[in-house]
Write an enzyme that holds these catalytic residues in place. Structure first.
Site, PDB file in Angstrom:
ATOM      1  N   HIS A 434      11.370  13.140  14.545  1.00 36.73           N
ATOM      2  CA  HIS A 434       9.946  12.926  14.800  1.00 36.73           C
ATOM      3  C   HIS A 434       9.100  14.128  14.412  1.00 36.73           C
ATOM      4  CE1 HIS A 434       6.902  10.309  16.243  1.00 36.73           C
ATOM      5  NE2 HIS A 434       7.645   9.682  17.131  1.00 36.73           N
ATOM      6  N   ASP A 438       5.471  10.633  11.726  1.00 31.85           N
ATOM      7  CA  ASP A 438       5.190   9.851  12.937  1.00 31.85           C
ATOM      8  C   ASP A 438       5.755   8.444  12.791  1.00 31.85           C
ATOM      9  OD1 ASP A 438       3.453   8.548  11.209  1.00 31.85           O
ATOM     10  OD2 ASP A 438       1.688   9.623  11.918  1.00 31.85           O
TER      11      ASP A 438
END
Length: 463
Positions: A434, A438
């Site tokens: 992450h 995104d």
């Protein structure tokens, strides 16, 4: 006049610092030629046959099968013929690495009479008398130090290296071990290395971490070996975490520790993909594997979403986006899970990908993958459907940024063109770092993969 030369475990590259002796290929007393394989070892990445750079008679071997040795530890001694100096290395290739000329001696070398192991015990090699023409000669390595000619005796506990006491550099077997110590706050100057001449090994740092008191210990305290842990009361079989299994454990633990991963998944109708593959294979050309088609889809998706073909440089706090795509794929073997890597997958067509997957899979099964075959991946494809599994949330293959998981393809009820039908359905999952992107980017990547699976003609736009 013959000379007795010592051959040490060479640096096998890729950051490897130790290897386990799996099988000796020569016996004491055997005559060996230059570059003849003399021992088979297992590293954290592959099985490797190690060739000896000297030709002559084997006079001693160090270590039984199953023994783990650090790089630079003696493997065997060879009585050679006329040369007055150690011969140059042959330069021939050992799984991508050359047998090189011996490095300049930086540490005192012991004679072949006895060798100190990493745990501080003295091991005497099995040996035979040197050939008649070699008797009475002084071994080359014995001439480097008068102390090497002294009778072997059990050495005392290794002292703190003099360089550390004097403020000089601390002798550590590899940068990886130095980084392990730095990341965990271990003061190397307070460690007494168990390697040759106080060389600090990975086991020394790990033992200090288990003890939990390494940074605070004085040099005198470190000279005393840490007590062995008390045996656990529970009955069971203890399996050492070493070799491939140990490397997997280390890598997975590091991935979980460093990478904040997330997973998204989608069901896709793979009926058209399976039909397209059947049509390709009916043409009489070499068969195309499903894994190759999925890899081709993945490279097309990575071209659209390059954020997922990257890694995070934690020291520099930078995301490094890569131009080339090297696809790793999970392969289960008798020695454990390995991840061979297909180089430059973005430049290959389906036929080339199929051939390379087949080659690497066979090498994985026979244990002949080289360290180079197992490193350098930028993206991993995990086909866990071969185990009859629909879905999974795998651990990202550190330091990569993403892994595409593919479940089994099975008939399921599916609404197709407004009507209920039985279709070939597969679950696709994407586990991603992450930090590099995104959820929108990850979702876009996975949706594009699913679209190509459902409508292979979408790929024609990128061919």
């Amino acid at each position: 006049m013959a000379q007795v030369l010592e051959f040490k475990l060479p640096d096998l590259g890729e950051g490897l610092t130790e290897a386990e002796i799996v099988r000796w290929l020569v016996q004491v007393g055997d005559v060996v030629t230059v570059d003849q394989p003399v021992v088979e070892v297992e590293t954290a990445k592959a099985m490797v046959e190690v060739p000896c750079p000297y030709g002559g008679v084997v006079t001693a071997r160090y270590g039984d099968e199953g023994t783990e040795l650090p790089v630079g530890a003696p493997l065997l001694t060879v009585a050679v013929g006329e040369p007055a100096t150690e011969p140059e290395g042959s330069g021939n290739v050992l799984v991508g690495y050359g047998t090189q000329a011996p490095a300049a001696r930086r540490r005192r070398v012991r004679s072949a009479a006895a060798t100190t192991t990493a745990n501080g015990h003295t091991r005497t090699p099995e040996s035979v008398p040197a050939p008649p023409h070699a008797r009475g000669s002084v071994p080359v390595r014995a001439q480097t130090s008068a102390s090497a000619q002294a009778p072997a005796a059990a050495p005392p506990a290794a002292p703190v290296p003099a360089a550390a006491l004097a403020g000089g550099p601390v002798p550590v077997i590899s940068p990886l071990v130095r980084r392990l110590a730095r990341d965990n706050g271990v003061d190397l100057r307070r460690l007494a290395g168990s390697g040759p001449d106080g060389l600090i090994l990975r086991a020394d740092v790990e033992n200090a971490l288990r003890a939990g008191t390494a940074p605070a210990l004085t040099a005198a305290e470190q000279a005393v070996p840490a007590p062995a842990p008390a045996p656990r009361a529970e009955a069971g079989v203890r399996i050492p975490l070493k070799g491939v299994r140990g490397a997997i454990a280390d890598k997975m633990s590091r991935s979980r520790r460093e990478i904040p991963d997330a997973t998204c998944w989608v069901d896709a109708d793979a009926t058209e993909l399976m039909r397209a593959r059947a049509a390709m294979n009916a043409a009489g050309a070499p068969k195309i594997s499903l894994l190759a088609l999925l890899a081709r889809i993945s490279t097309a998706a990575l071209a659209r979403f390059p954020e997922l073909n990257s890694y995070v440089d934690t020291d520099a706090r930078e995301i490094v986006r890569l131009d080339q795509v090297h696809i790793g794929f999970a392969a289960q073997t008798d020695r454990g899970l390995v991840v061979p890597v297909v180089r430059d997958a973005h430049t290959r067509d389906a036929e080339s990908l199929t051939a390379e997957f087949a080659r690497l899979t066979e090498a994985a099964r026979t244990g002949t993958l080289t360290p180079g075959d197992l490193t350098g991946g930028t993206f991993t494809l995990n086909n866990y459907g071969v185990f009859g599994i629909d879905g999974s949330t795998p651990i990202v293959n550190h330091p990569e940024a993403a892994m595409l998981g593919v479940g089994r393809i099975i008939p399921k009820p599916w609404v197709h063109e407004g009507e209920l039908a039985v279709r070939q359905v597969v679950q696709l999952s994407l586990t991603f770092d992450h930090r590099v992107c995104d959820g929108g980017t990850a979702g876009g990547f996975l949706r594009y993969v699913a679209d190509c699976v459902e409508q292979p003609a979408v790929l024609l736009r990128t061919l």
